[in-house]
Design a protein around this motif. Sequence first.
Motif, PDB file in Angstrom:
ATOM      1  N   UNK A 101      37.655  43.720  61.787  1.00  0.00           N
ATOM      2  CA  UNK A 101      38.397  44.175  60.620  1.00  0.00           C
ATOM      3  C   UNK A 101      38.383  43.102  59.550  1.00  0.00           C
ATOM      4  N   UNK A 102      38.601  43.526  58.305  1.00  0.00           N
ATOM      5  CA  UNK A 102      38.487  42.621  57.167  1.00  0.00           C
ATOM      6  C   UNK A 102      39.500  43.015  56.107  1.00  0.00           C
ATOM      7  N   UNK A 103      40.124  42.016  55.504  1.00  0.00           N
ATOM      8  CA  UNK A 103      41.002  42.211  54.351  1.00  0.00           C
ATOM      9  C   UNK A 103      40.526  41.256  53.272  1.00  0.00           C
ATOM     10  N   UNK A 104      40.456  41.749  52.008  1.00  0.00           N
ATOM     11  CA  UNK A 104      39.997  40.851  50.966  1.00  0.00           C
ATOM     12  C   UNK A 104      40.189  41.387  49.568  1.00  0.00           C
ATOM     13  N   UNK A 105      39.782  40.570  48.606  1.00  0.00           N
ATOM     14  CA  UNK A 105      39.855  40.887  47.180  1.00  0.00           C
ATOM     15  C   UNK A 105      38.456  40.768  46.591  1.00  0.00           C
ATOM     16  N   UNK A 106      38.133  41.702  45.692  1.00  0.00           N
ATOM     17  CA  UNK A 106      36.850  41.659  44.990  1.00  0.00           C
ATOM     18  C   UNK A 106      37.124  41.898  43.515  1.00  0.00           C
ATOM     19  N   UNK A 107      36.505  41.075  42.667  1.00  0.00           N
ATOM     20  CA  UNK A 107      36.664  41.231  41.218  1.00  0.00           C
ATOM     21  C   UNK A 107      35.296  41.261  40.553  1.00  0.00           C
ATOM     22  N   UNK A 108      35.178  42.106  39.541  1.00  0.00           N
ATOM     23  CA  UNK A 108      33.984  42.142  38.699  1.00  0.00           C
ATOM     24  C   UNK A 108      34.441  41.902  37.270  1.00  0.00           C
ATOM     25  N   UNK A 109      33.908  40.883  36.640  1.00  0.00           N
ATOM     26  CA  UNK A 109      34.265  40.556  35.260  1.00  0.00           C
ATOM     27  C   UNK A 109      32.993  40.653  34.428  1.00  0.00           C
ATOM     28  N   UNK A 110      32.877  41.723  33.639  1.00  0.00           N
ATOM     29  CA  UNK A 110      31.686  41.974  32.822  1.00  0.00           C
ATOM     30  C   UNK A 110      30.438  41.994  33.693  1.00  0.00           C
ATOM     31  N   UNK A 111      30.551  42.623  34.862  1.00  0.00           N
ATOM     32  CA  UNK A 111      29.428  42.719  35.780  1.00  0.00           C
ATOM     33  C   UNK A 111      29.625  43.904  36.707  1.00  0.00           C
ATOM     34  N   UNK A 112      28.820  43.970  37.755  1.00  0.00           N
ATOM     35  CA  UNK A 112      28.946  45.072  38.692  1.00  0.00           C
ATOM     36  C   UNK A 112      28.906  44.558  40.126  1.00  0.00           C
ATOM     37  N   UNK A 113      29.571  45.304  40.997  1.00  0.00           N
ATOM     38  CA  UNK A 113      29.608  45.000  42.423  1.00  0.00           C
ATOM     39  C   UNK A 113      29.191  46.259  43.167  1.00  0.00           C
ATOM     40  N   UNK A 151      40.692  51.145  49.767  1.00  0.00           N
ATOM     41  CA  UNK A 151      40.430  50.379  48.547  1.00  0.00           C
ATOM     42  C   UNK A 151      41.558  50.645  47.572  1.00  0.00           C
ATOM     43  N   UNK A 152      42.182  49.584  47.103  1.00  0.00           N
ATOM     44  CA  UNK A 152      43.198  49.703  46.054  1.00  0.00           C
ATOM     45  C   UNK A 152      42.614  49.106  44.789  1.00  0.00           C
ATOM     46  N   UNK A 153      42.621  49.900  43.704  1.00  0.00           N
ATOM     47  CA  UNK A 153      42.015  49.467  42.453  1.00  0.00           C
ATOM     48  C   UNK A 153      43.060  48.910  41.500  1.00  0.00           C
ATOM     49  N   UNK A 154      42.581  48.114  40.564  1.00  0.00           N
ATOM     50  CA  UNK A 154      43.425  47.661  39.464  1.00  0.00           C
ATOM     51  C   UNK A 154      43.583  48.807  38.473  1.00  0.00           C
ATOM     52  N   UNK A 155      44.308  48.576  37.412  1.00  0.00           N
ATOM     53  CA  UNK A 155      44.563  49.641  36.436  1.00  0.00           C
ATOM     54  C   UNK A 155      43.946  49.345  35.075  1.00  0.00           C
ATOM     55  N   UNK A 156      42.876  48.578  35.051  1.00  0.00           N
ATOM     56  CA  UNK A 156      42.225  48.224  33.793  1.00  0.00           C
ATOM     57  C   UNK A 156      41.526  49.457  33.202  1.00  0.00           C
ATOM     58  N   UNK A 161      44.821  58.781  46.122  1.00  0.00           N
ATOM     59  CA  UNK A 161      46.222  58.942  45.740  1.00  0.00           C
ATOM     60  C   UNK A 161      46.580  57.796  44.798  1.00  0.00           C
ATOM     61  N   UNK A 162      46.660  58.102  43.503  1.00  0.00           N
ATOM     62  CA  UNK A 162      46.946  57.056  42.518  1.00  0.00           C
ATOM     63  C   UNK A 162      45.823  56.050  42.463  1.00  0.00           C
ATOM     64  N   UNK A 163      46.107  54.801  42.773  1.00  0.00           N
ATOM     65  CA  UNK A 163      45.092  53.750  42.724  1.00  0.00           C
ATOM     66  C   UNK A 163      44.557  53.388  44.109  1.00  0.00           C
ATOM     67  N   UNK A 164      44.839  54.240  45.109  1.00  0.00           N
ATOM     68  CA  UNK A 164      44.398  53.955  46.477  1.00  0.00           C
ATOM     69  C   UNK A 164      43.417  55.030  46.949  1.00  0.00           C
ATOM     70  N   UNK A 165      42.294  54.582  47.493  1.00  0.00           N
ATOM     71  CA  UNK A 165      41.269  55.439  48.097  1.00  0.00           C
ATOM     72  C   UNK A 165      41.187  55.034  49.560  1.00  0.00           C
ATOM     73  N   UNK A 166      41.163  56.020  50.497  1.00  0.00           N
ATOM     74  CA  UNK A 166      41.041  55.626  51.898  1.00  0.00           C
ATOM     75  C   UNK A 166      40.465  56.733  52.760  1.00  0.00           C
ATOM     76  N   UNK A 167      39.902  56.321  53.891  1.00  0.00           N
ATOM     77  CA  UNK A 167      39.379  57.269  54.862  1.00  0.00           C
ATOM     78  C   UNK A 167      40.540  57.824  55.678  1.00  0.00           C
ATOM     79  N   UNK A 168      40.346  59.024  56.190  1.00  0.00           N
ATOM     80  CA  UNK A 168      41.358  59.627  57.066  1.00  0.00           C
ATOM     81  C   UNK A 168      41.521  58.760  58.305  1.00  0.00           C
ATOM     82  N   UNK A 169      42.751  58.609  58.780  1.00  0.00           N
ATOM     83  CA  UNK A 169      43.031  57.839  59.984  1.00  0.00           C
ATOM     84  C   UNK A 169      42.940  56.337  59.812  1.00  0.00           C
TER      85      UNK A 169
END
Length: 82
Positions: free
Chosen positions: A1-13, A25-30, A45-53
Amino acid sequence: SLTGDIQANAGSVRLCVPADVALRIQTGDNPIASYDFDGHGLSHDGSVWQTAGFDTAAVRIDLDVEANAGSIKLDPAEGCDG
């Protein structure tokens, strides 16, 4: 399992995730961010995307992602190499 943060500033991931791993995945609101998570079986749901279960899965990836004038794609057609 993994927990982390990812940011893209004027780029792509590009994120590639194994099919047998639960994902949240929880997104920012930019307003100038682009997130492409549709078509991967994730509920949204709002800013959260997730798989079932997600909460009971044995292997989970839990990410906070934020793009600033950038984009984040999940399992893009062009792949994640290079």
